[in-house]
Scaffold this active site. Structure first.
Site, PDB file in Angstrom:
ATOM      1  CB  CYS A 227      -0.947   0.008   1.189  1.00  0.00           C
ATOM      2  SG  CYS A 227      -2.091  -1.374   1.145  1.00  0.00           S
TER       3      CYS A 227
ATOM      4  CG  HIS B  54      -3.325   3.292   2.106  1.00  0.00           C
ATOM      5  ND1 HIS B  54      -3.639   2.923   0.817  1.00  0.00           N
ATOM      6  CD2 HIS B  54      -3.472   2.172   2.872  1.00  0.00           C
ATOM      7  CE1 HIS B  54      -3.953   1.640   0.811  1.00  0.00           C
ATOM      8  NE2 HIS B  54      -3.870   1.165   2.036  1.00  0.00           N
TER       9      HIS B  54
ATOM     10  CG  ASN C  26      -6.633  -0.968   0.705  1.00  0.00           C
ATOM     11  OD1 ASN C  26      -5.935  -0.485  -0.188  1.00  0.00           O
ATOM     12  ND2 ASN C  26      -6.120  -1.425   1.835  1.00  0.00           N
TER      13      ASN C  26
HETATM   14  O1  UT7 Z   1      -3.769  -1.193   3.644  1.00  0.00           O
HETATM   15  C1  UT7 Z   1      -3.312  -1.787   4.786  1.00  0.00           C
HETATM   16  C2  UT7 Z   1      -3.979  -3.086   4.849  1.00  0.00           C
HETATM   17  N1  UT7 Z   1      -5.057  -3.376   5.687  1.00  0.00           N
HETATM   18  C3  UT7 Z   1      -5.613  -2.601   6.633  1.00  0.00           C
HETATM   19  O2  UT7 Z   1      -5.280  -1.492   6.893  1.00  0.00           O
HETATM   20  C4  UT7 Z   1      -6.709  -3.256   7.391  1.00  0.00           C
HETATM   21  C5  UT7 Z   1      -6.583  -2.976   8.856  1.00  0.00           C
HETATM   22  N2  UT7 Z   1      -7.623  -3.610   9.610  1.00  0.00           N
HETATM   23  C6  UT7 Z   1      -8.914  -3.241   9.570  1.00  0.00           C
HETATM   24  O3  UT7 Z   1      -9.287  -2.355   8.814  1.00  0.00           O
HETATM   25  C7  UT7 Z   1      -9.858  -3.884  10.536  1.00  0.00           C
HETATM   26  O4  UT7 Z   1      -9.130  -4.608  11.491  1.00  0.00           O
HETATM   27  C8  UT7 Z   1     -10.877  -4.813   9.852  1.00  0.00           C
HETATM   28  C9  UT7 Z   1     -11.863  -4.009   9.044  1.00  0.00           C
HETATM   29  C10 UT7 Z   1     -10.186  -5.834   8.968  1.00  0.00           C
HETATM   30  C11 UT7 Z   1     -11.663  -5.556  10.922  1.00  0.00           C
HETATM   31  O5  UT7 Z   1     -12.300  -4.627  11.781  1.00  0.00           O
HETATM   32  P1  UT7 Z   1     -12.185  -4.761  13.367  1.00  0.00           P
HETATM   33  O6  UT7 Z   1     -12.997  -3.691  13.950  1.00  0.00           O
HETATM   34  O7  UT7 Z   1     -10.724  -4.838  13.687  1.00  0.00           O
HETATM   35  O8  UT7 Z   1     -12.915  -6.133  13.618  1.00  0.00           O
HETATM   36  P2  UT7 Z   1     -12.343  -7.450  14.265  1.00  0.00           P
HETATM   37  O9  UT7 Z   1     -11.407  -8.147  13.352  1.00  0.00           O
HETATM   38  O10 UT7 Z   1     -11.878  -7.132  15.656  1.00  0.00           O
HETATM   39  O11 UT7 Z   1     -13.645  -8.327  14.372  1.00  0.00           O
HETATM   40  C12 UT7 Z   1     -14.747  -7.925  15.202  1.00  0.00           C
HETATM   41  C13 UT7 Z   1     -15.855  -8.943  15.008  1.00  0.00           C
HETATM   42  C14 UT7 Z   1     -15.388 -10.379  15.136  1.00  0.00           C
HETATM   43  O12 UT7 Z   1     -16.422 -11.134  15.742  1.00  0.00           O
HETATM   44  P3  UT7 Z   1     -16.345 -11.497  17.302  1.00  0.00           P
HETATM   45  O13 UT7 Z   1     -15.057 -12.242  17.471  1.00  0.00           O
HETATM   46  O14 UT7 Z   1     -16.335 -10.154  18.013  1.00  0.00           O
HETATM   47  O15 UT7 Z   1     -17.559 -12.300  17.507  1.00  0.00           O
HETATM   48  C15 UT7 Z   1     -15.235 -10.825  13.703  1.00  0.00           C
HETATM   49  O16 UT7 Z   1     -15.395 -12.203  13.549  1.00  0.00           O
HETATM   50  O17 UT7 Z   1     -16.407  -8.806  13.690  1.00  0.00           O
HETATM   51  C16 UT7 Z   1     -16.366 -10.082  13.026  1.00  0.00           C
HETATM   52  N3  UT7 Z   1     -16.134  -9.839  11.609  1.00  0.00           N
HETATM   53  C17 UT7 Z   1     -17.108  -9.612  10.716  1.00  0.00           C
HETATM   54  N4  UT7 Z   1     -18.435  -9.550  10.840  1.00  0.00           N
HETATM   55  C18 UT7 Z   1     -19.161  -9.265   9.738  1.00  0.00           C
HETATM   56  C19 UT7 Z   1     -14.941  -9.788  10.966  1.00  0.00           C
HETATM   57  N5  UT7 Z   1     -15.118  -9.526   9.665  1.00  0.00           N
HETATM   58  C20 UT7 Z   1     -16.457  -9.415   9.488  1.00  0.00           C
HETATM   59  C21 UT7 Z   1     -17.263  -9.141   8.367  1.00  0.00           C
HETATM   60  N6  UT7 Z   1     -18.592  -9.066   8.536  1.00  0.00           N
HETATM   61  N7  UT7 Z   1     -16.743  -8.911   7.133  1.00  0.00           N
END
Ligand code: UT7
Length: 329
Positions: free
Chosen positions: A113, A255, A285
């Site tokens: 990125c 970004h 992204n």
């Molecule tokens: O360009 C650089 C590359 N990438 C990034 O910058 C990405 C950086 N990370 C993020 O943007 C975020 O961490 C994500 C968007 C990927 C995830 O968001 P989060 O607020 O960190 O969620 P999380 O991974 O902590 O998950 C929270 C909950 C989990 O459920 P439980 O364990 O609380 O029951 C996940 O299983 O949300 C669940 N979850 C989803 N639910 C619905 C994870 N992905 C999804 C989804 N839809 N797509």
């Protein structure tokens, strides 16, 4: 002698993949995706015969038109991408052949990125050294080619797209690309966001395919934390090195990974939300594409004026991150 951007362009494929369509493919929902990421839809380059080089070609052609120059005037082409058409030859060489830039030398940069900022810095140094006068820099990724559409933690985030610029000597002192800070941290980053298959460590085998090693995997929470801290740190570092206050910055061009990361960066910089460029809702992204896509949109909307202060910041796999200060000429 400083380097300046003299033309901008972008290309977004026409096909749209909405959150509601993803709801039919994965256990996810529009509300979760919008509230956690800010993304509503992303573009997908559906035609299987077209790859990253196609989008580079579309950007390159527009750049030449806007700058009113021939392809033969381009001396260097740098393509930032982590989804090259193939491991080699470089996508930059393929783009060179698409536009017929026969006098250029061409190569790819892979900094995920942060690729566009890394490539823009290389271009600026090639200009500042006096070695070259016209460098084309393109950030492009066909992320749909490396997404596992059964993995909800990555499938919702990424889209396809490309943007680019032409870099030339600045016309006047005090304008152009005035400051650059780039960083990498492989120790903490190398295992957090990756695609492990298809390289020399894990060449393609039936096993690598079965284990989905040709798709992106990430530790979203760790990447999120590192991105928030690093982007805000480098943005404030660029501001203090150049004596810029929040009021002095006309646009933060971050970004586009997640609206929450973008907002946190703007808040740490103390700039009002209207100066924080965001199109993550529309495109998701696009990896190396995000920053030049934003620049081309700002330019198209005639928001860039002589003297405008821009701070570009990125964070991505590696980890890689960085910031660039531009005074628009
Ligand atoms: O360009 C650089 C590359 N990438 C990034 O910058 C990405 C950086 N990370 C993020 O943007 C975020 O961490 C994500 C968007 C990927 C995830 O968001 P989060 O607020 O960190 O969620 P999380 O991974 O902590 O998950 C929270 C909950 C989990 O459920 P439980 O364990 O609380 O029951 C996940 O299983 O949300 C669940 N979850 C989803 N639910 C619905 C994870 N992905 C999804 C989804 N839809 N797509």
């Amino acid at each position: 002698m400083k380097a300046a951007i003299t033309a901008t362009a972008n290309y977004l494929p026409p096909d749209i993949l909405t959150n509601h369509e993803l709801e039919l493919m994965l256990e996810t929902n529009d509300e979760w995706i919008r509230s956690r990421t800010g993304i509503s839809e992303r573009r997908i380059l559906k035609d299987p015969t077209k790859a990253t080089s196609y989008m580079c070609g579309e950007v390159a052609r527009q750049l030449l038109e806007k700058r009113e120059i021939g392809a033969d005037e381009i001396e260097v082409i740098i393509v930032a991408t982590m989804t090259p058409d193939m491991l080699f030859p470089s996508t930059a060489c393929i783009a060179q052949s698409i536009i017929g830039a026969t006098n250029a030398w061409a190569f790819d940069v892979n900094a995920a990125c942060s690729g566009f900022l890394y490539a823009l810095n290389i271009a600026a140094r090639l200009i500042e050294s006096g070695a070259h006068k016209k460098v084309m820099v393109i950030g492009a990724d066909k992320m749909s080619s490396v997404i596992d559409y059964t993995d909800r933690s990555t499938a919702i985030l990424f889209g396809d797209g490309a943007g680019g610029v032409i870099v030339e000597p600045a016309k006047e002192e005090g304008y152009g690309i005035l400051d650059v800070r780039l960083y990498s941290d492989g120790t903490n980053g190398k295992d957090r966001l990756l695609m492990s298959g298809g390289g020399s460590l894990h060449p393609a085998t039936h096993e690598t395919i079965d284990q989905k090693m040709h798709s992106i995997r990430q530790d979203g929470r760790q990447v999120f934390k590192a991105a928030v801290t690093s982007m805000a740190d480098v943005a404030t570092e660029i501001m203090s090195r150049n004596n810029l206050t929040g009021d002095d910055v006309d646009y933060l061009v971050p970004h586009q990974a997640n609206q929450r990361i973008i907002d946190a960066t703007g808040e740490r910089m103390g700039i009002n939300a209207g100066k924080v460029v965001s199109n993550v809702a529309r495109y998701g992204n696009t990896t190396a594409g995000t920053i030049p896509i934003c620049l081309a949109e700002l330019d198209e909307e005639q928001k860039l004026h002589t003297g405008s202060n821009l701070v570009l910041v990125s964070f991505g796999a590696g980890y890689t991150w960085g910031g660039i200060y531009i005074k628009w000429q």
